[in-house]
Write an enzyme that holds these catalytic residues in place. Structure first.
Site, PDB file in Angstrom:
ATOM      1  N   ARG A 244       0.859  -1.186   0.000  1.00  0.00           N
ATOM      2  CA  ARG A 244       0.000   0.000   0.000  1.00  0.00           C
ATOM      3  C   ARG A 244       0.894   1.235   0.000  1.00  0.00           C
ATOM      4  NH1 ARG A 244      -3.549  -2.511  -1.811  1.00  0.00           N
ATOM      5  NH2 ARG A 244      -5.597  -2.983  -0.939  1.00  0.00           N
TER       6      ARG A 244
ATOM      7  N   HIS B 240      -1.378   0.958  -9.565  1.00  0.00           N
ATOM      8  CA  HIS B 240      -1.988  -0.056  -8.693  1.00  0.00           C
ATOM      9  C   HIS B 240      -2.556  -1.219  -9.510  1.00  0.00           C
ATOM     10  CE1 HIS B 240      -4.206  -0.651  -4.595  1.00  0.00           C
ATOM     11  NE2 HIS B 240      -3.856  -1.812  -5.132  1.00  0.00           N
TER      12      HIS B 240
ATOM     13  N   GLU C 104      -4.049   7.820  -3.657  1.00  0.00           N
ATOM     14  CA  GLU C 104      -4.671   7.326  -4.894  1.00  0.00           C
ATOM     15  C   GLU C 104      -6.107   7.822  -4.935  1.00  0.00           C
ATOM     16  OE1 GLU C 104      -4.360   3.072  -5.293  1.00  0.00           O
ATOM     17  OE2 GLU C 104      -2.228   3.066  -4.864  1.00  0.00           O
TER      18      GLU C 104
HETATM   19  N1  LIG Z   1      -0.559  -3.779  -5.613  1.00  0.00           N
HETATM   20  C1  LIG Z   1      -1.498  -4.678  -5.676  1.00  0.00           C
HETATM   21  O1  LIG Z   1      -2.137  -4.835  -6.684  1.00  0.00           O
HETATM   22  C2  LIG Z   1      -1.760  -5.560  -4.482  1.00  0.00           C
HETATM   23  C3  LIG Z   1      -2.242  -6.865  -4.695  1.00  0.00           C
HETATM   24  C4  LIG Z   1      -2.429  -7.684  -3.571  1.00  0.00           C
HETATM   25  C5  LIG Z   1      -2.194  -7.201  -2.296  1.00  0.00           C
HETATM   26  N2  LIG Z   1      -1.775  -5.914  -2.137  1.00  0.00           N
HETATM   27  C6  LIG Z   1      -1.468  -5.397  -0.800  1.00  0.00           C
HETATM   28  O2  LIG Z   1      -0.463  -6.221  -0.259  1.00  0.00           O
HETATM   29  C7  LIG Z   1      -0.840  -6.633   1.035  1.00  0.00           C
HETATM   30  C8  LIG Z   1      -0.329  -8.045   1.238  1.00  0.00           C
HETATM   31  O3  LIG Z   1      -1.070  -8.937   0.464  1.00  0.00           O
HETATM   32  P1  LIG Z   1      -1.218 -10.471   0.912  1.00  0.00           P
HETATM   33  O4  LIG Z   1      -2.230 -11.069   0.034  1.00  0.00           O
HETATM   34  O5  LIG Z   1       0.101 -11.107   1.017  1.00  0.00           O
HETATM   35  O6  LIG Z   1      -1.815 -10.252   2.367  1.00  0.00           O
HETATM   36  P2  LIG Z   1      -1.669 -11.202   3.628  1.00  0.00           P
HETATM   37  O7  LIG Z   1      -2.626 -10.704   4.637  1.00  0.00           O
HETATM   38  O8  LIG Z   1      -1.751 -12.629   3.200  1.00  0.00           O
HETATM   39  O9  LIG Z   1      -0.175 -10.956   4.145  1.00  0.00           O
HETATM   40  C9  LIG Z   1       0.260  -9.780   4.742  1.00  0.00           C
HETATM   41  C10 LIG Z   1       1.477 -10.132   5.594  1.00  0.00           C
HETATM   42  O10 LIG Z   1       2.074  -8.927   6.054  1.00  0.00           O
HETATM   43  C11 LIG Z   1       2.502  -9.154   7.376  1.00  0.00           C
HETATM   44  N3  LIG Z   1       2.731  -7.896   8.098  1.00  0.00           N
HETATM   45  C12 LIG Z   1       1.835  -7.095   8.714  1.00  0.00           C
HETATM   46  N4  LIG Z   1       2.475  -6.050   9.285  1.00  0.00           N
HETATM   47  C13 LIG Z   1       3.791  -6.199   9.031  1.00  0.00           C
HETATM   48  C14 LIG Z   1       4.953  -5.460   9.353  1.00  0.00           C
HETATM   49  N5  LIG Z   1       4.903  -4.330  10.089  1.00  0.00           N
HETATM   50  N6  LIG Z   1       6.149  -5.892   8.898  1.00  0.00           N
HETATM   51  C15 LIG Z   1       6.240  -7.018   8.161  1.00  0.00           C
HETATM   52  N7  LIG Z   1       5.166  -7.799   7.842  1.00  0.00           N
HETATM   53  C16 LIG Z   1       3.959  -7.382   8.271  1.00  0.00           C
HETATM   54  C17 LIG Z   1       1.407 -10.004   8.000  1.00  0.00           C
HETATM   55  O11 LIG Z   1       1.859 -10.671   9.151  1.00  0.00           O
HETATM   56  C18 LIG Z   1       1.116 -10.960   6.850  1.00  0.00           C
HETATM   57  O12 LIG Z   1       1.927 -12.111   6.901  1.00  0.00           O
HETATM   58  C19 LIG Z   1      -2.369  -6.510   1.090  1.00  0.00           C
HETATM   59  O13 LIG Z   1      -2.812  -6.216   2.387  1.00  0.00           O
HETATM   60  C20 LIG Z   1      -2.652  -5.382   0.144  1.00  0.00           C
HETATM   61  O14 LIG Z   1      -2.670  -4.166   0.871  1.00  0.00           O
HETATM   62  C21 LIG Z   1      -1.547  -5.092  -3.190  1.00  0.00           C
HETATM   63  O1  LIG Z   2      -5.539  -5.566  -2.071  1.00  0.00           O
HETATM   64  C1  LIG Z   2      -5.553  -6.002  -3.221  1.00  0.00           C
HETATM   65  O2  LIG Z   2      -5.924  -7.169  -3.474  1.00  0.00           O
HETATM   66  C2  LIG Z   2      -5.069  -5.168  -4.377  1.00  0.00           C
HETATM   67  O3  LIG Z   2      -4.594  -3.952  -3.957  1.00  0.00           O
HETATM   68  C3  LIG Z   2      -6.032  -5.114  -5.500  1.00  0.00           C
HETATM   69  O4  LIG Z   2      -5.327  -5.379  -6.685  1.00  0.00           O
HETATM   70  C4  LIG Z   2      -6.705  -3.798  -5.601  1.00  0.00           C
HETATM   71  O5  LIG Z   2      -7.419  -3.768  -6.777  1.00  0.00           O
HETATM   72  P1  LIG Z   2      -8.857  -3.055  -6.897  1.00  0.00           P
HETATM   73  O6  LIG Z   2      -9.723  -3.687  -5.925  1.00  0.00           O
HETATM   74  O7  LIG Z   2      -8.690  -1.651  -6.580  1.00  0.00           O
HETATM   75  O8  LIG Z   2      -9.238  -3.318  -8.287  1.00  0.00           O
END
Ligand SMILES: NC(=O)c1ccc[n+]([C@@H]2O[C@H](COP(=O)([O-])OP(=O)(O)OC[C@H]3O[C@@H](n4cnc5c(N)ncnc54)[C@H](O)[C@@H]3O)[C@@H](O)[C@H]2O)c1
Ligand SMILES: O=C(O)[C@H](O)[C@H](O)COP(=O)(O)O
Length: 390
Positions: free
Chosen positions: A206, A252, A235
């Site tokens: 994020r 994103h 965003e």
């Molecule tokens: N850019 C994108 O399109 C996209 C896509 C998927 C997820 N995301 C973001 O990425 C994050 C992670 O996705 P995920 O599916 O692996 O989620 P998830 O919940 O499976 O994993 C998140 C991990 O981060 C760890 N965490 C929390 N705080 C922390 C810290 N201070 N230091 C280190 N680790 C910490 C948690 O313990 C957990 O293991 C989501 O929460 C979302 O915000 C972004």
């Molecule tokens: O948290 C997530 O899974 C991602 O950030 C995801 O790709 C966001 O996409 P949106 O829901 O905005 O399409």
């Protein structure tokens, strides 16, 4: 039953019988009026779901087609007894491929050899865990940083300040504001200043995990620092100055692929069926997705086989980037965004580019002829997720 859903959740139409009214609304426009008589609400990351939206409504189930849940007021939803289902894991593979493609950008430019590097993965959940496994499969050295859960075996867990000394730092944490390990501005001025100038920084978690002003200052002081940003503070109106400074900035879309979108739809539909005690359909959104064996994007394959002048590492990067190039997206995003920002239309560009970029296919949709590559290159392509055929 009435369901209100973001119009950009893939393949929702056609899943509900006559007894269900499905109202599709642009995610940023969903308001209290839409949901007041709805039983369920299905959103993406752009709709804030809280008391202001749902107080007094009939909604008893909220599904989010995302992994992140920072747009949901989970405490308030729990107090109200409203069930929540997310789609954690659905887009993990797409994000892993975004990271590989970011590294491929540097490999192609001969700026970087990941096989001589240590990659630190910060946040080791669905995305970070999958990334570590993929990098290890490619023979790349990794360390992990996650003080909250240590679920991946065969990797060393290190504290944050040690992780930030790696050659590549990948952020995959959620956005959190409370507790000892809150991630809001986790990379502040002090931590950013501690990065070595040759360290590659990638944020696909994020935007708020990095302090924008401090990152801008760093890039002004150390312009050679390679930074790949997929997520931004503020965003859909990120800092244009920052977008101009980074190695590649994308709107994103790291988690965007057709495969990820369908998997996310499956997650929210499964949650919905469970909540309302309905049978979960055996086959969920569609789908006979075509393979890309002959797709023109992969016309690179014969060139790869015939190009004796390029190393296996460069050819690997060529193949990855033919599938998905964050730098190409970045160029387009930057051009459109700076023109639009002048007319205060940046947010529309951000959103419309995201819609357009949701058609990406994952590496597994690309079937390649093993015989066209050296054994080493074929091994890397397979480990990255491409399908190699005899
Ligand atoms: N850019 C994108 O399109 C996209 C896509 C998927 C997820 N995301 C973001 O990425 C994050 C992670 O996705 P995920 O599916 O692996 O989620 P998830 O919940 O499976 O994993 C998140 C991990 O981060 C760890 N965490 C929390 N705080 C922390 C810290 N201070 N230091 C280190 N680790 C910490 C948690 O313990 C957990 O293991 C989501 O929460 C979302 O915000 C972004
Ligand atoms: O948290 C997530 O899974 C991602 O950030 C995801 O790709 C966001 O996409 P949106 O829901 O905005 O399409």
């Amino acid at each position: 039953m009435k369901i209100v859903a973001d119009e950009n959740i893939l393949a929702l139409d056609g899943w509900f019988g006559k007894k269900v009214t499905l109202q599709l609304v642009p995610g940023r426009e969903i308001n209290a009026d839409h949901v007041k008589d709805a039983d369920a609400l299905l959103v993406r990351s752009i709709t804030r779901v809280n008391a202001a939206l749902l107080e007094g409504s009939a909604v008893q189930f909220v599904g989010t087609a995302t992994s992140g849940t920072d747009h949901l007021d989970l405490d308030w939803l729990a107090q109200q007894g409203i069930s929540v289902a997310d789609a954690a894991g659905a887009n993990a593979n797409a994000v892993v491929e975004y990271v590989l493609a970011s590294l491929a950008t540097l490999i192609r430019d001969d700026a970087f050899d990941p096989w001589q590097c240590r990659v630190a993965v910060i946040g080791v959940g669905h995305v970070g865990g999958a990334l570590i496994r993929r990098l290890q499969g490619l023979g790349i050295d990794c360390v992990a940083c996650d003080p909250l859960q240590q679920i991946v075996v065969n990797v060393d867990y290190v504290p944050l300040d040690e992780a930030l000394q790696a050659d590549v730092v990948c952020l995959h944490t959620p956005l959190t504001h409370d507790g000892k390990h809150a991630t809001w501005h986790m990379l502040d001025r002090e931590r950013l200043s501690a990065l070595r100038p040759e360290t590659v920084l990638i944020n696909a978690g994020r935007g708020e995990v990095i302090a924008t002003d401090a990152l801008l200052e760093l890039l002004q002081r150390v312009p050679e620092q390679n930074v790949f940003l997929d997520v931004w503070e503020n965003e859909p109106s990120p800092s244009l100055a920052l977008l101009r400074q980074v190695t590649a900035g994308t709107p994103h879309i790291a988690g965007y692929s057709v495969e990820a979108k369908l998997a996310a739809s499956r997650c929210v539909l499964t949650g919905l069926c469970r909540h309302f005690n309905k049978k979960i359909p055996a086959v969920m959104p569609p789908v006979n997705l075509p393979l890309i064996v002959h797709d023109e994007r992969f016309s690179i394959e014969p060139r790869v086989a015939g190009d004796a002048g390029r190393t296996d590492q460069q050819l690997f990067a060529d193949m990855v980037l033919a599938s998905f190039s964050p730098a190409r997206v970045s160029q387009r995003f930057t051009g459109l965004y700076q023109r639009a920002a002048a007319d205060n239309n940046g947010a529309q560009v951000f959103d419309s580019l995201r819609r357009e970029l949701a058609e990406r296919r994952e590496f597994s949709a690309c079937h390649l002829h093993a015989a066209a590559y050296s054994p080493q290159l074929a091994g890397w392509l397979h480990a990255a997720g491409f399908v190699l055929q005899a």
